[in-house]
Design a protein around this motif. Sequence first.
Motif, PDB file in Angstrom:
ATOM      1  N   TYR A 214       0.837  -1.200   0.000  1.00  0.00           N
ATOM      2  CA  TYR A 214       0.000   0.000   0.000  1.00  0.00           C
ATOM      3  C   TYR A 214       0.871   1.249   0.000  1.00  0.00           C
ATOM      4  CZ  TYR A 214      -4.084  -2.775   1.248  1.00  0.00           C
ATOM      5  OH  TYR A 214      -5.115  -3.670   1.245  1.00  0.00           O
ATOM      6  N   GLY A 215       0.464   2.226  -0.798  1.00  0.00           N
ATOM      7  CA  GLY A 215       1.194   3.488  -0.812  1.00  0.00           C
ATOM      8  C   GLY A 215       0.318   4.573  -1.402  1.00  0.00           C
ATOM      9  N   ASP A 216       0.843   5.786  -1.341  1.00  0.00           N
ATOM     10  CA  ASP A 216       0.105   6.926  -1.877  1.00  0.00           C
ATOM     11  C   ASP A 216       0.449   7.065  -3.368  1.00  0.00           C
ATOM     12  OD1 ASP A 216      -1.116   9.285  -2.447  1.00  0.00           O
ATOM     13  OD2 ASP A 216       0.247  10.526  -1.263  1.00  0.00           O
ATOM     14  N   GLU A 217      -0.548   6.770  -4.216  1.00  0.00           N
ATOM     15  CA  GLU A 217      -0.327   6.815  -5.673  1.00  0.00           C
ATOM     16  C   GLU A 217       0.145   8.174  -6.143  1.00  0.00           C
ATOM     17  OE1 GLU A 217      -3.689   3.662  -7.256  1.00  0.00           O
ATOM     18  OE2 GLU A 217      -3.996   5.817  -7.534  1.00  0.00           O
ATOM     19  N   ALA A 218      -0.436   9.218  -5.540  1.00  0.00           N
ATOM     20  CA  ALA A 218      -0.138  10.579  -5.993  1.00  0.00           C
ATOM     21  C   ALA A 218       1.350  10.878  -5.826  1.00  0.00           C
ATOM     22  CB  ALA A 218      -0.975  11.586  -5.212  1.00  0.00           C
ATOM     23  N   SER A 219       1.910  10.488  -4.659  1.00  0.00           N
ATOM     24  CA  SER A 219       3.328  10.791  -4.446  1.00  0.00           C
ATOM     25  C   SER A 219       4.200   9.908  -5.337  1.00  0.00           C
ATOM     26  CB  SER A 219       3.708  10.639  -2.973  1.00  0.00           C
ATOM     27  OG  SER A 219       3.546   9.305  -2.569  1.00  0.00           O
ATOM     28  N   LEU A 220       3.678   8.723  -5.663  1.00  0.00           N
ATOM     29  CA  LEU A 220       4.414   7.830  -6.567  1.00  0.00           C
ATOM     30  C   LEU A 220       4.472   8.448  -7.970  1.00  0.00           C
ATOM     31  CD1 LEU A 220       5.626   5.109  -5.795  1.00  0.00           C
ATOM     32  CD2 LEU A 220       3.668   4.001  -6.895  1.00  0.00           C
ATOM     33  N   ALA A 221       3.324   8.999  -8.388  1.00  0.00           N
ATOM     34  CA  ALA A 221       3.248   9.609  -9.719  1.00  0.00           C
ATOM     35  C   ALA A 221       4.128  10.850  -9.798  1.00  0.00           C
ATOM     36  CB  ALA A 221       1.798   9.974 -10.047  1.00  0.00           C
ATOM     37  N   ALA A 222       4.383  11.475  -8.651  1.00  0.00           N
ATOM     38  CA  ALA A 222       5.146  12.722  -8.625  1.00  0.00           C
ATOM     39  C   ALA A 222       6.654  12.492  -8.579  1.00  0.00           C
ATOM     40  CB  ALA A 222       4.705  13.566  -7.416  1.00  0.00           C
ATOM     41  N   LEU A 223       7.063  11.217  -8.552  1.00  0.00           N
ATOM     42  CA  LEU A 223       8.506  10.937  -8.494  1.00  0.00           C
ATOM     43  C   LEU A 223       9.201  11.461  -9.752  1.00  0.00           C
ATOM     44  CD1 LEU A 223       8.796   7.261  -7.123  1.00  0.00           C
ATOM     45  CD2 LEU A 223       9.013   9.415  -5.884  1.00  0.00           C
ATOM     46  N   SER A 224      10.420  11.997  -9.580  1.00  0.00           N
ATOM     47  CA  SER A 224      11.213  12.418 -10.743  1.00  0.00           C
ATOM     48  C   SER A 224      11.712  11.159 -11.446  1.00  0.00           C
ATOM     49  CB  SER A 224      12.393  13.259 -10.265  1.00  0.00           C
ATOM     50  OG  SER A 224      13.318  12.442  -9.583  1.00  0.00           O
ATOM     51  N   PRO A 225      12.156  11.294 -12.720  1.00  0.00           N
ATOM     52  CA  PRO A 225      12.662  10.110 -13.427  1.00  0.00           C
ATOM     53  C   PRO A 225      13.785   9.417 -12.659  1.00  0.00           C
ATOM     54  CG  PRO A 225      12.421  11.957 -14.937  1.00  0.00           C
ATOM     55  CD  PRO A 225      12.116  12.483 -13.556  1.00  0.00           C
ATOM     56  N   GLU A 226      14.665  10.212 -12.020  1.00  0.00           N
ATOM     57  CA  GLU A 226      15.778   9.605 -11.266  1.00  0.00           C
ATOM     58  C   GLU A 226      15.230   8.811 -10.085  1.00  0.00           C
ATOM     59  OE1 GLU A 226      16.041  13.310 -11.521  1.00  0.00           O
ATOM     60  OE2 GLU A 226      16.597  12.773 -13.562  1.00  0.00           O
ATOM     61  N   GLU A 227      14.281   9.433  -9.377  1.00  0.00           N
ATOM     62  CA  GLU A 227      13.703   8.754  -8.212  1.00  0.00           C
ATOM     63  C   GLU A 227      12.988   7.472  -8.639  1.00  0.00           C
ATOM     64  OE1 GLU A 227      12.707  12.481  -5.211  1.00  0.00           O
ATOM     65  OE2 GLU A 227      11.422  12.119  -6.960  1.00  0.00           O
ATOM     66  N   GLY A 228      12.290   7.565  -9.776  1.00  0.00           N
ATOM     67  CA  GLY A 228      11.598   6.376 -10.294  1.00  0.00           C
ATOM     68  C   GLY A 228      12.584   5.267 -10.603  1.00  0.00           C
ATOM     69  N   ALA A 229      13.714   5.651 -11.206  1.00  0.00           N
ATOM     70  CA  ALA A 229      14.736   4.664 -11.565  1.00  0.00           C
ATOM     71  C   ALA A 229      15.325   4.046 -10.303  1.00  0.00           C
ATOM     72  CB  ALA A 229      15.842   5.322 -12.403  1.00  0.00           C
ATOM     73  N   GLN A 230      15.529   4.889  -9.285  1.00  0.00           N
ATOM     74  CA  GLN A 230      16.058   4.384  -8.008  1.00  0.00           C
ATOM     75  C   GLN A 230      15.115   3.349  -7.415  1.00  0.00           C
ATOM     76  OE1 GLN A 230      16.718   7.632  -5.328  1.00  0.00           O
ATOM     77  NE2 GLN A 230      18.616   8.254  -6.364  1.00  0.00           N
ATOM     78  N   MET A 231      13.802   3.667  -7.480  1.00  0.00           N
ATOM     79  CA  MET A 231      12.813   2.763  -6.911  1.00  0.00           C
ATOM     80  C   MET A 231      12.837   1.429  -7.663  1.00  0.00           C
ATOM     81  SD  MET A 231       8.716   3.240  -6.502  1.00  0.00           S
ATOM     82  CE  MET A 231       8.371   2.590  -8.131  1.00  0.00           C
ATOM     83  N   MET A 232      12.873   1.520  -8.996  1.00  0.00           N
ATOM     84  CA  MET A 232      12.896   0.280  -9.785  1.00  0.00           C
ATOM     85  C   MET A 232      14.134  -0.545  -9.457  1.00  0.00           C
ATOM     86  SD  MET A 232      10.083   0.328 -11.122  1.00  0.00           S
ATOM     87  CE  MET A 232      10.244  -1.254 -11.973  1.00  0.00           C
ATOM     88  N   ALA A 233      15.259   0.149  -9.272  1.00  0.00           N
ATOM     89  CA  ALA A 233      16.506  -0.563  -8.951  1.00  0.00           C
ATOM     90  C   ALA A 233      16.368  -1.275  -7.603  1.00  0.00           C
ATOM     91  CB  ALA A 233      17.677   0.421  -8.917  1.00  0.00           C
ATOM     92  N   ALA A 234      15.713  -0.593  -6.662  1.00  0.00           N
ATOM     93  CA  ALA A 234      15.519  -1.201  -5.337  1.00  0.00           C
ATOM     94  C   ALA A 234      14.666  -2.462  -5.455  1.00  0.00           C
ATOM     95  CB  ALA A 234      14.877  -0.196  -4.390  1.00  0.00           C
ATOM     96  N   TYR A 235      13.629  -2.392  -6.304  1.00  0.00           N
ATOM     97  CA  TYR A 235      12.782  -3.584  -6.482  1.00  0.00           C
ATOM     98  C   TYR A 235      13.527  -4.700  -7.204  1.00  0.00           C
ATOM     99  CZ  TYR A 235       8.506  -1.915  -4.435  1.00  0.00           C
ATOM    100  OH  TYR A 235       7.589  -1.519  -3.535  1.00  0.00           O
TER     101      TYR A 235
END
Lengths: 386, 115
Positions: free
Chosen positions: B8-29
């Motif tokens: 569970y998480g807040d979709e809005a804050s997920l959508a607001a991630l910068s491309p770098e932050e998104g890439a970091q998250m994907m790398a973590a997964y």
Amino acid sequence: MAGDWDLAEECAQDAFARALERWPDDGVPTNPGAWLTTVARHRALDRLRRAGVEAAKYEEMVVVSGEGSTARSDEIADDRLRLIFTCCHPALTVDAQVALTLRTLAGLTTTEIARAFLVSDETMAKRLVRAKAKIRHAAIPYRVPPGHLLPERTTAVLGVLYLLFNEGYSATHGAQMIRRDLCAEAIRLARLLVELMPDEPEARGLLALMLLHDARRAARVDAAGDLVTLDEQDRATWDAGEIAEGLATLESALRQRRTGPYQVQAAIAACHDSAARPEDTDWHEIALLYEELSLLAPSPVVELNRAVAVAMARGPEAGLDLVDQLDAAGTLTGYHLLAATRADLLRRLDRRDEAAAAYREALGLVGGDAERRYLQRRLAEVTASA
Amino acid sequence: MKYLLMIYGDEASLAALSPEEGAQMMAAYDKFGEEYGAKGVLRGGERLRPTSDATTVRVRNGQLATADGPYAETKEQIGGYFVIECDNLDEAIGVAAAVPAAHVGTVEVRPIWDM
């Protein structure tokens, strides 16, 4: 996994219950582990014979009760410790943890537990059934947690025992000020935990804390069931034996040189218990201990207690300053002891009108009958002959 | 024991991630997937598209009713799931704590009904 839990619970519970009945009178046997094993085994056999349980089940039961192997006290100790950690698993609600602990480790009946927590038998039975079902379905492990989980889980276990004691000692709801049986069970279980985890100073700290509070039990409530504050208690009725044991337990905890919130709270209780007269109380020391406690376990309630100690050490004015700061922070709004403390300090400063207002506020918030009568008595004092 | 980890998480804050932050998250997964895949714990799992793409379906008295949106409007939404296989709840809690979203959102651990 689930089988272990059910079977162990079944036979161990009886043996513990018997031990708790017998040991206080007969004394602890020289080899308590072997004694427990024997009792658990006899009970299991009796029960199985009556139920005509089939061979396979019997085999399983025998493993748990220790039949066929030499009775080893450390095996039994491990079993009890496993039970404690399973009952106090954080995936269960705290209510369920407390109920399960009383049921399986203290051997109280569902009715007894229901009465202690002022809920119906049916509610308590449901709570226990639900908790046991979760242990099975979610596969809560029946074991002492591995090292990396141990600190967190030990804290949870100590928390349950502390809650149990407090519930018995301060009886937040209803008439009976002290529910003696709950306190006694909490002390027994804390003793057990100290025995099982000798290297855990906080377990000793908690036991010391309970003993040092329990020692004042008789003086804490008068014949009418009203609360008697520390400075008005008849100290001759304090239990000297319990105090001595509490002090010795605290000392051995402190020698382990790993401080923690229970040890500090026990040290505070020790300051009170060691004072022959109220005016002998070392309030400076107590104020320092509360400061240490607020670093270890920050909470506005601890701050409130510190304010009281400071008031005693340096005068009501200094305490009132701290209470005002707490009041302004707003974290204790609606807590009757904040209003009651303010009222008490104002009374000592002879600011009667403000004291009366604060007593009225406290009365509007208080839950227990004995505390209510105490506050009413104080209110009558400050409003009389102004 | 099989468990479902619902993230569970807040979709809005997920959508607001910068491309770098998104890439970091994907790398973590990716790291999480590699680690627990190698341990034989992971049995499956997917990332879900946001609840704006969700459709709810009900059949009442033989009548099909479909609607736009998730089952319940909540502050945090399910953004993905894993199915894991563990010996007991403590192990499952350990895996849940290692899910990257556990640091910002919430992971619900549900035992799967063994039928």
